[in-house]
Each structure stands twice: as C-alpha cells, then as structure tokens.
Design an enzyme around this catalytic site. Sequence first.
Site, PDB file in Angstrom:
ATOM      1  N   HIS A   1     -40.193 162.996  66.965  1.00  0.00           N
ATOM      2  CA  HIS A   1     -41.649 162.807  66.994  1.00  0.00           C
ATOM      3  C   HIS A   1     -41.957 161.336  67.292  1.00  0.00           C
ATOM      4  O   HIS A   1     -41.262 160.444  66.820  1.00  0.00           O
ATOM      5  CB  HIS A   1     -42.260 163.224  65.652  1.00  0.00           C
TER       6      HIS A   1
ATOM      7  N   GLU B   1     -45.891 165.893  73.746  1.00  0.00           N
ATOM      8  CA  GLU B   1     -47.011 165.294  73.017  1.00  0.00           C
ATOM      9  C   GLU B   1     -47.303 163.921  73.605  1.00  0.00           C
ATOM     10  O   GLU B   1     -46.642 162.930  73.238  1.00  0.00           O
ATOM     11  CB  GLU B   1     -46.651 165.112  71.539  1.00  0.00           C
TER      12      GLU B   1
HETATM   13  P1  13P Z   1     -52.876 165.832  66.259  1.00  0.00           P
HETATM   14  O1  13P Z   1     -52.997 167.319  66.455  1.00  0.00           O
HETATM   15  O2  13P Z   1     -53.486 165.347  64.986  1.00  0.00           O
HETATM   16  O3  13P Z   1     -53.322 165.070  67.469  1.00  0.00           O
HETATM   17  O4  13P Z   1     -51.305 165.518  66.080  1.00  0.00           O
HETATM   18  C1  13P Z   1     -50.415 166.027  66.996  1.00  0.00           C
HETATM   19  C2  13P Z   1     -49.053 165.821  66.470  1.00  0.00           C
HETATM   20  O5  13P Z   1     -48.566 164.707  66.397  1.00  0.00           O
HETATM   21  C3  13P Z   1     -48.317 167.014  65.998  1.00  0.00           C
HETATM   22  O6  13P Z   1     -46.984 166.715  65.805  1.00  0.00           O
END
Ligand code: 13P
Length: 227
Positions: free
Chosen positions: A83, A154
């Site tokens: 992450h 992400e």
């Molecule tokens: P948000 O949905 O708060 O933008 O976070 C995404 C995230 O980092 C999930 O791992």
Amino acid sequence: MRYVLNFKSNFTKESILAYKEALEKHPKKDNVIFAPPFCFLPLLEGYSLASQDISRYQEGAYTGEVSGNALKSLGVRYAIIGHSERRKYLKEDEVVFAKKIEQAIASGITPIYCIGETKEEHDSGRTLEALEGQLSFLFTFPQEMWKKVIVAYEPIWAIGTGKAITPNELEKIIAFLKEKIEVPLLYGGSINSSNLEQFKTLPHLDGFLIGGMSLKIEEVLSLLQES
Ligand code: 13P
C-alpha cells in the site's frame, strides 16, 4: 465484483463492536472483504477477511511481526501488500514486497499488491511507466506464483482526496495493466456511494479497494445489499 474494505488504523474495540452489530443484521457476502487492523481480525471471524499487511518472515523471533501462518489460522484469505501508505511512512520497497508476497502465498493467502503513481508522475504523463516499474519484480517469480496475485491500482493522488480517477482514464489504465499482467484487478482511490456505479460497468475491472467509505456503516450496509 470484489470489494475490499480497508479500515486502515481506525476503530477501537468499542467502535468495531458497534459496527459488527450493525453488520450482523445483514447476510454475509464472500465478495465483501473486511481488512480491519490486525488486533480486530478475530472480532470479525466468519466474514471474508484480509489483513492490511503480513510479515516478510515465516515465523520465529521477529518481535511485532504477524506471520502468514498466524493470519491463516484466523481465517484470513487475503493480505494487502505494498500500500502507498506503507511505501511512504514505513519506507517499504519492492525488495520487502517480494518477501511478503512469497510468505503470503506460502501460507495460502492471496496477496493484494498495490501500485499507483504520484501526482507528479500523473501530471507529467509518466503513469504507465511508474506502474510498469512497480510491477516488474513480480516477473522474477515463476508464472504460477505471480498468477496468484491480485493487483490493486490506487493512484496516490486519488487516495483520500475525494478526487477519484475518471472512468475514461481508468479504462485506459486497465487495458494497459491487463496487457502486462493477467490477474484480477481492483481500483482504489476516493470511491464512494455516489461514484461507485459509474465504475462498476467498466469491462475487465474486478473490484475495488475502499478506504474512507468502509468506515461509514450505512454505506457498507447498502453495498452488502446491492453486491
Ligand atoms: P480512500 O477510499 O479513502 O480514498 O482510500 C483508498 C485506499 O487507500 C484503500 O486502500
């Protein structure tokens, strides 16, 4: 569609018990996966579970680490690895992620490996290059191993900012990633109950990694109902 709900470092025993009580009024769904902090995993026993991290070591004298075997014994099916918050705050890199992915697979846990470009990379048109770089070490593994990974895209600039990617841009990135690596693909970054629908119909997207919205029990309950 899979929905992985990443609680990050939120909740106390009291607040998670209240959340669980509300959840229990609804049927469990295998495709809605909860990723609470480690210490709360046993409280959600019986739900589909992911850990937010996993030890790079098998087991033994590694103070503070939580091994794949320990997680597996709690019924954990997935582990989030790589992450961007761990890259940023814990300074973890691909050398560490490779070890964590190995440990997850050895324990029978599916790694959810996160990738994503910074705002600077995005704005200067270097998104695909950045993503390719973050994926490349996976191909040092034999195919039967990297095939077991789920990739979560992400974009860092979209995490927790309220500014999700556009479906149009995501579609192009999905096409690029699916060409590079044939595994299930999740999207994460400012997904909420109002924008979720427009992403759900994208071809080749297999699900979502959700942060902020997963803390709002009402929104999670409607997700459980609709999914
Ligand atoms: P948000 O949905 O708060 O933008 O976070 C995404 C995230 O980092 C999930 O791992």
